[in-house]
Design a protein around this motif. Structure first.
Motif, mmCIF file in Angstrom:
data_model
loop_
_atom_site.group_PDB
_atom_site.id
_atom_site.type_symbol
_atom_site.label_atom_id
_atom_site.label_comp_id
_atom_site.label_asym_id
_atom_site.label_seq_id
_atom_site.Cartn_x
_atom_site.Cartn_y
_atom_site.Cartn_z
ATOM 1 N N MET A 162 0.826 -1.204 0.000
ATOM 2 C CA MET A 162 0.000 0.000 0.000
ATOM 3 C C MET A 162 0.868 1.266 0.000
ATOM 4 O O MET A 162 0.487 2.286 -0.587
ATOM 5 C CB MET A 162 -0.942 -0.008 1.206
ATOM 6 C CG MET A 162 -2.097 -0.987 1.057
ATOM 7 S SD MET A 162 -3.386 -0.772 2.307
ATOM 8 C CE MET A 162 -2.575 -1.453 3.737
ATOM 9 N N VAL A 163 2.010 1.185 0.646
ATOM 10 C CA VAL A 163 2.947 2.314 0.610
ATOM 11 C C VAL A 163 3.387 2.587 -0.826
ATOM 12 O O VAL A 163 3.544 3.743 -1.244
ATOM 13 C CB VAL A 163 4.164 2.034 1.515
ATOM 14 C CG1 VAL A 163 5.249 3.087 1.305
ATOM 15 C CG2 VAL A 163 3.737 2.010 2.984
ATOM 16 N N ILE A 164 3.576 1.530 -1.601
ATOM 17 C CA ILE A 164 3.955 1.681 -3.011
ATOM 18 C C ILE A 164 2.818 2.288 -3.823
ATOM 19 O O ILE A 164 3.036 3.091 -4.739
ATOM 20 C CB ILE A 164 4.351 0.315 -3.598
ATOM 21 C CG1 ILE A 164 5.599 -0.222 -2.897
ATOM 22 C CG2 ILE A 164 4.589 0.409 -5.112
ATOM 23 C CD1 ILE A 164 5.971 -1.641 -3.299
ATOM 24 N N ALA A 165 1.589 1.943 -3.480
ATOM 25 C CA ALA A 165 0.434 2.391 -4.265
ATOM 26 C C ALA A 165 0.264 3.906 -4.216
ATOM 27 O O ALA A 165 -0.101 4.528 -5.226
ATOM 28 C CB ALA A 165 -0.837 1.709 -3.762
ATOM 29 N N ALA A 221 -9.317 -0.958 -9.102
ATOM 30 C CA ALA A 221 -9.260 -2.408 -8.936
ATOM 31 C C ALA A 221 -7.813 -2.894 -8.940
ATOM 32 O O ALA A 221 -7.441 -3.794 -8.176
ATOM 33 C CB ALA A 221 -10.050 -3.094 -10.048
ATOM 34 N N ALA A 222 -6.992 -2.311 -9.798
ATOM 35 C CA ALA A 222 -5.575 -2.680 -9.830
ATOM 36 C C ALA A 222 -4.886 -2.291 -8.523
ATOM 37 O O ALA A 222 -4.041 -3.032 -8.009
ATOM 38 C CB ALA A 222 -4.882 -1.998 -11.014
ATOM 39 N N SER A 223 -5.263 -1.138 -7.972
ATOM 40 C CA SER A 223 -4.703 -0.700 -6.696
ATOM 41 C C SER A 223 -5.091 -1.658 -5.573
ATOM 42 O O SER A 223 -4.262 -2.012 -4.726
ATOM 43 C CB SER A 223 -5.202 0.711 -6.378
ATOM 44 O OG SER A 223 -4.692 1.167 -5.138
ATOM 45 N N GLY A 248 -1.332 -6.189 -10.432
ATOM 46 C CA GLY A 248 -2.018 -4.949 -10.091
ATOM 47 C C GLY A 248 -1.055 -3.775 -10.027
ATOM 48 O O GLY A 248 -1.366 -2.669 -10.497
ATOM 49 N N GLY A 249 0.128 -4.005 -9.456
ATOM 50 C CA GLY A 249 1.139 -2.948 -9.406
ATOM 51 C C GLY A 249 1.609 -2.530 -10.786
ATOM 52 O O GLY A 249 1.794 -1.341 -11.059
ATOM 53 N N LEU A 250 1.792 -3.512 -11.660
ATOM 54 C CA LEU A 250 2.231 -3.192 -13.020
ATOM 55 C C LEU A 250 1.162 -2.430 -13.793
ATOM 56 O O LEU A 250 1.470 -1.509 -14.559
ATOM 57 C CB LEU A 250 2.600 -4.481 -13.766
ATOM 58 C CG LEU A 250 3.876 -5.185 -13.311
ATOM 59 C CD1 LEU A 250 4.075 -6.477 -14.097
ATOM 60 C CD2 LEU A 250 5.088 -4.268 -13.494
ATOM 61 N N VAL A 251 -0.114 -2.801 -13.594
ATOM 62 C CA VAL A 251 -1.209 -2.087 -14.265
ATOM 63 C C VAL A 251 -1.272 -0.647 -13.771
ATOM 64 O O VAL A 251 -1.418 0.295 -14.560
ATOM 65 C CB VAL A 251 -2.554 -2.807 -14.026
ATOM 66 C CG1 VAL A 251 -3.725 -1.929 -14.496
ATOM 67 C CG2 VAL A 251 -2.576 -4.138 -14.755
ATOM 68 N N LEU A 252 -1.130 -0.448 -12.464
ATOM 69 C CA LEU A 252 -1.161 0.905 -11.907
ATOM 70 C C LEU A 252 0.028 1.717 -12.418
ATOM 71 O O LEU A 252 -0.117 2.905 -12.763
ATOM 72 C CB LEU A 252 -1.137 0.830 -10.381
ATOM 73 C CG LEU A 252 -1.761 2.008 -9.615
ATOM 74 C CD1 LEU A 252 -3.217 2.176 -9.977
ATOM 75 C CD2 LEU A 252 -1.607 1.804 -8.117
ATOM 76 N N LEU A 253 1.192 1.091 -12.499
ATOM 77 C CA LEU A 253 2.365 1.765 -13.048
ATOM 78 C C LEU A 253 2.151 2.111 -14.515
ATOM 79 O O LEU A 253 2.554 3.190 -14.974
ATOM 80 C CB LEU A 253 3.597 0.866 -12.893
ATOM 81 C CG LEU A 253 4.904 1.385 -13.498
ATOM 82 C CD1 LEU A 253 5.314 2.700 -12.851
ATOM 83 C CD2 LEU A 253 6.015 0.344 -13.352
ATOM 84 N N ALA A 254 1.506 1.213 -15.252
ATOM 85 C CA ALA A 254 1.229 1.475 -16.665
ATOM 86 C C ALA A 254 0.321 2.690 -16.832
ATOM 87 O O ALA A 254 0.536 3.524 -17.731
ATOM 88 C CB ALA A 254 0.585 0.243 -17.309
ATOM 89 N N TYR A 255 -0.695 2.818 -15.971
ATOM 90 C CA TYR A 255 -1.548 4.014 -16.010
ATOM 91 C C TYR A 255 -0.717 5.274 -15.803
ATOM 92 O O TYR A 255 -0.891 6.283 -16.502
ATOM 93 C CB TYR A 255 -2.631 3.936 -14.941
ATOM 94 C CG TYR A 255 -3.870 3.173 -15.354
ATOM 95 C CD1 TYR A 255 -4.772 3.720 -16.254
ATOM 96 C CD2 TYR A 255 -4.150 1.916 -14.827
ATOM 97 C CE1 TYR A 255 -5.921 3.022 -16.629
ATOM 98 C CE2 TYR A 255 -5.291 1.211 -15.201
ATOM 99 C CZ TYR A 255 -6.168 1.770 -16.094
ATOM 100 O OH TYR A 255 -7.301 1.088 -16.475
ATOM 101 N N ALA A 256 0.195 5.231 -14.830
ATOM 102 C CA ALA A 256 1.029 6.392 -14.545
ATOM 103 C C ALA A 256 1.909 6.747 -15.737
ATOM 104 O O ALA A 256 2.010 7.916 -16.136
ATOM 105 C CB ALA A 256 1.894 6.128 -13.312
ATOM 106 N N VAL A 257 2.531 5.738 -16.331
ATOM 107 C CA VAL A 257 3.424 5.977 -17.472
ATOM 108 C C VAL A 257 2.652 6.530 -18.670
ATOM 109 O O VAL A 257 3.090 7.483 -19.328
ATOM 110 C CB VAL A 257 4.155 4.670 -17.855
ATOM 111 C CG1 VAL A 257 4.911 4.839 -19.177
ATOM 112 C CG2 VAL A 257 5.117 4.250 -16.753
ATOM 113 N N VAL A 258 1.482 5.949 -18.937
ATOM 114 C CA VAL A 258 0.682 6.401 -20.084
ATOM 115 C C VAL A 258 0.213 7.836 -19.893
ATOM 116 O O VAL A 258 0.348 8.681 -20.803
ATOM 117 C CB VAL A 258 -0.534 5.465 -20.298
ATOM 118 C CG1 VAL A 258 -1.507 6.075 -21.299
ATOM 119 C CG2 VAL A 258 -0.064 4.108 -20.792
ATOM 120 N N PHE A 259 -0.337 8.157 -18.734
ATOM 121 C CA PHE A 259 -0.829 9.515 -18.500
ATOM 122 C C PHE A 259 0.311 10.532 -18.515
ATOM 123 O O PHE A 259 0.171 11.621 -19.077
ATOM 124 C CB PHE A 259 -1.588 9.583 -17.176
ATOM 125 C CG PHE A 259 -3.015 9.142 -17.277
ATOM 126 C CD1 PHE A 259 -3.945 9.879 -17.995
ATOM 127 C CD2 PHE A 259 -3.443 7.979 -16.641
ATOM 128 C CE1 PHE A 259 -5.262 9.469 -18.090
ATOM 129 C CE2 PHE A 259 -4.756 7.558 -16.738
ATOM 130 C CZ PHE A 259 -5.675 8.307 -17.460
#
Length: 273
Positions: A162-165, A221-223, A248-259
């Motif tokens: 959760m700290v990573i999220a 959901a990924a978070s 889930g972490g990779l999907v959340l990271l992908a959102y960050a990279v894309v945005f």
């Protein structure tokens, strides 16, 4: 200007205003009261404290602690998302982006400074959110005789995830703010999506066969998958499909990279007045 100086400048901007601690106070009140309330309701139901005539929502006792603790991200993720969006849109609203670019002509470095500063703020908000959920939640669970699971390594692994999220949510917010530019538009969009659109979609997915295979890739959901627990466990009957924590972490990271990438390419390099 170097990345270090750009980061120092962004941190000074962030902590020289009252916005960060006002949001932190609201975060404490919101997730703390939610964690305490749900801990009491589910623990009372699991322990039989309500009696046979007034049974509360039923959830296996072993699932209650992770569900309560995970509210730090499941409910509180809107705050780092807002922090990230405001970190950028505040510059557009108050027209301070021009002096920022004059001080840091390399716009990639300027954005990098915001990213590093956002990670720092995200870690701070993660600490605040976790204290606000774990402390009251564990106290109430213990009062009802429910195992707090604070002695388990799995619980602390979940806390670490959760700290990573939180920093990842700040980065998504920075990307959203860079793309949208309008502070009002960004705030309204963030609140509408996180508080209405995605929760409704996820609740519906728990009732419609096969839909959860799609909604599991939504950012919230990924978070929850990254954390390893979710309030939706208690809200939706039956099992719902979920990603592994690392996915889930990779999907959340992908959102960050894309945005962030789209924001840099489509908006950040545009002229400002």
């Amino acid at each position: 200007m170097s990345l270090t100086r750009a980061t120092r400048s962004e941190l000074t901007k962030q902590f020289s205003t009252s916005l960060w601690w006002v949001l932190a106070l609201v975060l404490v009140a919101w997730v703390g009261s939610t964690a305490a309330g749900l801990a009491a309701v589910f623990a009372a139901g699991a322990s039989g404290a309500l009696g046979d005539a007034a049974q509360g929502p039923q959830l296996p006792a072993e699932l209650i602690p992770p569900m309560v603790y995970s509210l730090a991200t499941a409910v509180g993720y809107v705050f780092p998302l807002l922090i990230g969006a405001l970190l950028v849109t505040g510059e557009f609203r108050h027209q301070t982006l021009t002096p920022t670019f004059l001080a840091t002509p390399r716009r990639g470095v300027a954005l990098g400074g915001k990213i590093v500063a956002g990670i720092v703020v995200g870690l701070l908000f993660a600490l605040v959110a976790l204290v606000s959920t774990v402390v009251p939640g564990a106290g109430i669970l213990a009062a009802f005789g429910v195992d707090t699971q604070l002695q388990d390594a799995d619980t602390w692994a979940m806390v670490g995830r959760m700290v990573i999220a939180f920093p990842l949510w700040v980065l998504i917010g920075i990307g959203v703010g860079t793309l949208v530019r309008s502070q009002v538009g960004a705030v309204v969009g963030v609140i509408a999506f996180t508080q209405f659109i995605e929760p409704i979609l996820r609740v519906v997915a728990g009732l419609v066969d096969g839909l959860d295979a799609v909604t599991q890739y939504l950012p919230g959901a990924a978070s929850d998958a990254l954390a390893g627990a979710s309030i939706y466990t208690g809200m939706v009957g039956g099992e719902t499909q979920s990603l592994e924590w690392w996915a889930g972490g990779l999907v959340l990271l992908a959102y960050a990279v894309v945005f962030l990438g789209l924001g840099h390419l489509l908006s950040w390099r545009r002229d400002v007045s």
